[in-house]
Motif scaffolding. Structure first.
Motif, short mmCIF file in Angstrom:
data_model
loop_
_atom_site.label_atom_id
_atom_site.label_comp_id
_atom_site.label_asym_id
_atom_site.label_seq_id
_atom_site.Cartn_x
_atom_site.Cartn_y
_atom_site.Cartn_z
N ALA A 85 0.89 -1.20 0.22
CA ALA A 85 0.01 0.07 0.56
C ALA A 85 1.18 1.51 0.13
O ALA A 85 0.30 2.19 -0.28
N SER A 86 1.75 0.85 0.44
CA SER A 86 3.17 2.15 0.78
C SER A 86 4.09 2.01 -0.58
O SER A 86 5.20 1.68 -0.13
N GLU A 105 1.48 -1.08 -6.83
CA GLU A 105 0.75 -0.83 -5.66
C GLU A 105 -0.26 -0.58 -5.15
O GLU A 105 -1.08 -0.07 -6.63
N LYS A 106 -0.91 -0.87 -3.74
CA LYS A 106 -2.27 -0.82 -3.45
C LYS A 106 -3.13 0.74 -3.88
O LYS A 106 -2.50 1.02 -3.21
N TYR B 390 1.26 8.86 8.42
CA TYR B 390 0.84 8.17 6.89
C TYR B 390 1.18 7.80 6.28
O TYR B 390 0.24 6.98 5.47
N HIS B 391 1.32 6.14 7.59
CA HIS B 391 2.36 5.13 6.83
C HIS B 391 0.83 4.53 7.05
O HIS B 391 0.52 3.27 6.54
N SER B 394 -2.46 5.36 5.00
CA SER B 394 -2.02 4.89 3.65
C SER B 394 -2.15 3.61 3.59
O SER B 394 -2.94 2.89 3.17
N HIS B 395 -2.24 2.77 4.19
CA HIS B 395 -2.63 1.27 4.38
C HIS B 395 -3.28 1.09 5.30
O HIS B 395 -4.52 -0.12 4.21
N LYS B 398 -5.87 2.53 2.24
CA LYS B 398 -5.92 1.52 0.98
C LYS B 398 -6.29 0.18 0.92
O LYS B 398 -7.00 -0.84 -0.18
N THR B 399 -6.29 -0.77 2.13
CA THR B 399 -6.16 -2.02 1.99
C THR B 399 -7.98 -2.55 1.36
O THR B 399 -8.19 -2.78 0.40
N THR B 402 -8.85 -1.33 -1.83
CA THR B 402 -8.36 -1.94 -2.93
C THR B 402 -9.79 -3.12 -3.49
O THR B 402 -9.70 -3.03 -4.38
#
Lengths: 126, 753
Positions: A85-86, A105-106, B390-391, B394-395, B398-399, B402
């Motif tokens: 994802a990153s 990248e997701k 941020y990380h 982000s994760h 986005k999961t 997706t």
């Protein structure tokens, strides 16, 4: 022609299932592992033609799977695609070091996964 | 010791034939202690002119000598008293503060040396000059050993005396200056405040010889002793705290609300000293050489003039309380106590006042530095937290995004079975929502990257026509769907521009999607690139629309984070409000700026400028040689010439390096371990046809050489060449490369016209 085997190592079940559905619909045999340890075991057991490895997993990263299977004679050299994802530069560098075929990248772009898989399995080579 | 010898050979009695050295004036100056610190603090401190005259005591049993020497000295402006024997001398010394004692070494009742010892035990700061008629080596050594500052032979000439006294006074001053220097050096060396103050106290105690020394510093509302040496525990029990308290333990305040401090220390710290009172100086210090009279203050006077009596009861007769200042504030107090009377002089107090200012300033500065360090640590931690955030975000965002996207896409592709038209329609709407969400998340993460400085700009030579064409092509479908005409125009003379194509495309797309949002059907949107009319080194992009325009009050804030123009008649037109913030940030990172011109009802034009070329980067040179020594030497030579150097020990390492970073020139040794030099050169040439290659070798005649020369173009340099030739060759190669680029650009330009 025998169907090619792809092992997906991804801890999120929904994403893993979505990838599996799409790949199966395109003629591949798909296996799943949901953590790093399982990933290594399944690789040894099923000897897939391609590994799709999620980098950020809670109990061991995709990189640790890659490192382990590359040390084993029967599995070293298996082509690998890393997903994350990153898109950290450190991840990119490490993936390149481990000889990854692709780094995705997701969320995936339309068709990105399929085209990278085909490229990894050299199916786009005439 | 040289001085003593000189004196011994001096012709007795005559002052003629000796060069007259200029005698310093009677008023010594304390240059170090009383210079700028006080001036900067702007204190009420008297000018140097009123520094008191030095006090000299002349001790000799012969009246004529006493009178003569007194006359000599008074002529120079010194304050002089006389004593005829040791007993009288000791009495006088005990009663007053002296700078110099000039004494005969043979006195009735006590030898001069014994007197010297006695003086030093009661008044260690006094300089003593011994006089004698019999200069023997034994006496000389003994006198010097006991601590006299000088030794004069009788009959004492006027010049010798004056010189000796001036020298003695200078020694006093130098000791003070040395102390001042030591204090400041210590404070500057030690950055940890508590350690600095503790060591300062040790230094002061050692140098001054006072029995008790203490430093009070502000702690909350009080000024307890931060460090002290020589006070008893019982003393500290009552004296440590200065805050006046009532019988319930509450804090007493003055009429102006400030905290009331007890004791003379408290008076000094409050800054409420009265310079008319002899106990106090204009610098705000309190001092006495005999504290006993302080017990007998008449009733009605400020009780704080009467110390808690603890100092006096503990037998301290010489007491000095000196404020430590930082600017207008008193941040602490320096205290000297001694059971011997007459240990202090006014000059000493003034000296310590000056020192007190310096100490105060340094302490304050150190405190500020600590604050700064702490806030830097906090900021850095916050930045790290932001990056972790941020990380994680982000994760976590986005999961699910997706899988939502993937399953929708799978359904739309018919993998799970055929779909009705309606089903397809609804799924398409879900996909659109996913895309929107993806853009929002993307924007959010871009903004964080911008904030934490993680956004990288990679400038490369760019074709503006291609960039604009691509951006127009990407937006054409949406524009057409809304019936808006989209045009792209690039002026023909724009060559030699380098920028981050991906990022600038991002900026253009952002501006165009805004234009799309705010322009009604039938409108026109243009993307135009030209020279910046105001600055020949920049190019200018202009994205114009015939949309609804932006009201003047929004124009300033439109580039702010999360700012959105909210019209009263319509709802928010989508987007998180970060687009312009990110776009302007990208432009800023390139070195340009973005602004907007707009008229309500007519349309808007967003402008941004970019420098034609990225700021010059140091040329990066790769040096390949397995000889460590050669690596060291070459890298030093090239770095000193202003180049960035990377080193590789063999061909594989070299190839790995060029893959990872942009190299402007490769210098290769012919004889390498592993992959041979010629093979490496061939590989490098194959990868980059235009990379300048320099073959550097000690063996110009060999088979390897022949092989290497097959690679072309290639420059050869032998290892026996001078450093200058080496650097000159490198510079020439790199400039040639630039000139080649320039020629190509010019040719391009010429062919266009």
């Amino acid at each position: 022609m025998k169907r090619k085997k792809i092992l997906i190592v991804e801890d999120d079940e929904k994403i893993a299932l979505a990838m599996g559905v799409r790949l199966k619909a395109n003629g591949y045999d798909v296996f799943h592992a949901f953590d790093a340890m399982g990933g290594v075991d399944m690789t040894v057991k099923h000897q897939p033609h391609l590994l799709i490895l999620d980098i950020s997993m809670p109990a061991g990263s995709g990189f640790s799977v890659a490192e382990k299977i590359q040390k084993l004679a029967t599995t070293a050299g298996t082509p690998m695609i890393f997903i994350t994802a990153s898109r950290k530069p450190e991840f990119l560098a490490r993936a390149a070091e481990l000889g990854a075929v692709a780094f995705i990248e997701k969320p995936f772009q339309d068709g990105e996964l399929l085209s990278d898989v085909r490229h990894a399995l050299r199916e786009d080579v005439p | 010791m040289t001085r003593i010898e000189k004196k011994a050979t001096e012709k007795p009695g005559t002052a003629e034939g000796q060069k007259e050295e200029p005698i310093p004036s009677s008023v010594p100056s304390f240059s170090l202690a009383l210079s700028s610190p006080l001036g900067e603090a702007g204190l009420r401190v008297p000018a140097l002119a009123t520094v008191p005259r030095s006090k000299i005591l002349v001790v000799d049993d012969e009246k004529s000598i006493r009178v003569t020497l007194q006359a000599f000295l008074q002529e120079q402006g010194y304050e002089v008293e006389i004593a005829e024997d040791a007993a009288k001398a000791r009495e006088l010394i005990a009663a007053g503060a002296w700078d110099v004692v000039v004494s005969d070494i043979v006195l009735p009742g006590m030898s001069g040396v014994e007197l010297l010892k006695a003086i030093h035990s009661t008044a260690p700061h006094v300089q003593v000059i011994m006089m004698t008629g019999e200069p023997t080596v034994e006496t000389a050594s003994e006198v010097v050993r006991t601590g006299a500052s000088d030794y004069l032979t009788k009959p004492v000439s006027k010049n010798a005396l004056l010189r000796s006294v001036a020298h003695a006074i200078q020694i006093k001053i130098l000791k003070d200056e040395r102390l001042a220097r030591e204090v400041l050096e210590l404070l500057n060396r030690i950055s940890d405040i508590p350690t600095a103050i503790r060591e300062l106290l040790q230094l002061l105690k050692a140098r001054t010889g006072f029995e008790a020394v203490g430093i009070r510093l502000r702690e909350g509302d009080d000024f307890p002793y931060f460090v002290q040496s020589g006070f008893t525990d019982e003393f500290l029990k009552t004296e440590n705290s200065l805050v006046a308290r009532d019988k319930n333990g509450g804090v007493c305040r003055n009429s102006d609300g400030s905290i009331r401090f007890e004791c003379t220390c408290g008076l000094v710290i409050s800054g409420k000293t009265d310079p008319a009172n002899a106990l106090f100086t204009e610098g705000g210090s309190c001092w006495t050489n005999n504290s006993l009279p302080m017990l007998d203050l008449p009733a009605g006077k400020d009780s704080r003039l009467n110390p808690r009596n603890r100092c006096i009861h503990d037998g301290f007769l010489s007491i000095a309380l000196i404020p430590l200042r930082s600017g207008p504030d008193i941040i602490g107090l320096l205290q000297f106590n001694d059971s011997r009377p007459n240990q202090l002089t006014l000059e000493m107090i003034r000296f310590y006042e000056g020192l007190g200012c310096s100490i105060g300033i340094v302490l304050a500065r150190q405190r500020v530095e600590e604050e700064l360090k702490r806030s830097n640590v906090a900021l850095s931690r916050r930045n790290d937290e932001l990056r972790d955030f941020y990380h994680t975000v982000s994760h976590e965002l986005k999961t699910p995004l997706t899988s939502a996207r993937e399953f929708t896409s799978i359904l739309l592709d018919g993998i799970a079975g055929p779909l009705t038209q309606e089903q397809k329609q609804y799924l398409a709407l879900i996909l659109e929502s996913c895309n929107q969400l993806q853009f929002c998340v993307g924007d959010l993460l871009e903004a964080v990257r911008l904030e934490t400085g993680k956004m990288e700009i990679r400038s490369t030579a760019a074709s503006l026509e291609t960039l604009v064409a691509n951006v127009v092509a990407a937006m054409k479908p949406a524009m057409n769907a809304k019936g808006i005409e989209l045009r792209g125009e690039v002026e023909t003379n724009l060559v030699g521009v380098s920028l981050d194509e991906r990022r600038i495309s991002q900026v253009c797309l952002n501006l165009l999607s805004n234009a799309l949002k705010f322009t009604p059907s039938g409108g026109v949107v243009t993307v135009r690139v030209s020279d910046d009319p105001d600055n020949v080194a920049m190019i200018r992009f202009a994205v114009s629309d015939t949309g609804r325009g932006i009201a003047a009050e929004h124009l300033e804030r439109i580039f702010d984070k999360l700012y959105q123009v909210k019209e009263t008649d319509s709802s928010i037109v989508g987007g998180v409000g970060l687009g312009l913030y990110i776009a302007s940030g990208i432009v800023r990172l390139h070195g340009g700026r973005m602004w907007v011109a707009s008229k309500v009802g007519m349309g808007s034009t967003f402008y941004f400028t970019l420098p034609r070329r990225a700021p010059p980067v140091r040329h990066h040179i790769l040096f390949v040689d397995d000889d460590r020594a050669a690596q060291q030497i070459v890298s030093v030579v090239l770095e000193q010439a202003g180049y960035e150097v990377s080193l590789a020990g063999d061909g594989a390492e070299a190839l790995r390096m060029v893959e990872g970073q942009a190299i402007d020139l490769a210098i290769v040794d012919l004889c390498l371990q592993g992959m041979p030099g010629p093979v490496l050169l061939r590989e490098l040439r194959r990868l980059w046809s235009d990379l300048p290659l320099l073959l550097y070798t000690g063996y110009p005649d060999s088979q390897l050489m022949t092989q290497a020369m097959e690679v072309s173009p290639l420059t050869l340099l032998t290892k026996s060449c001078t450093g200058e030739k080496f650097v000159a060759t490198v510079r020439d190669l790199l400039e040639r490369e630039e000139r080649k680029e320039y020629r190509t650009r010019m040719k391009e330009q010429g062919s266009r016209k």
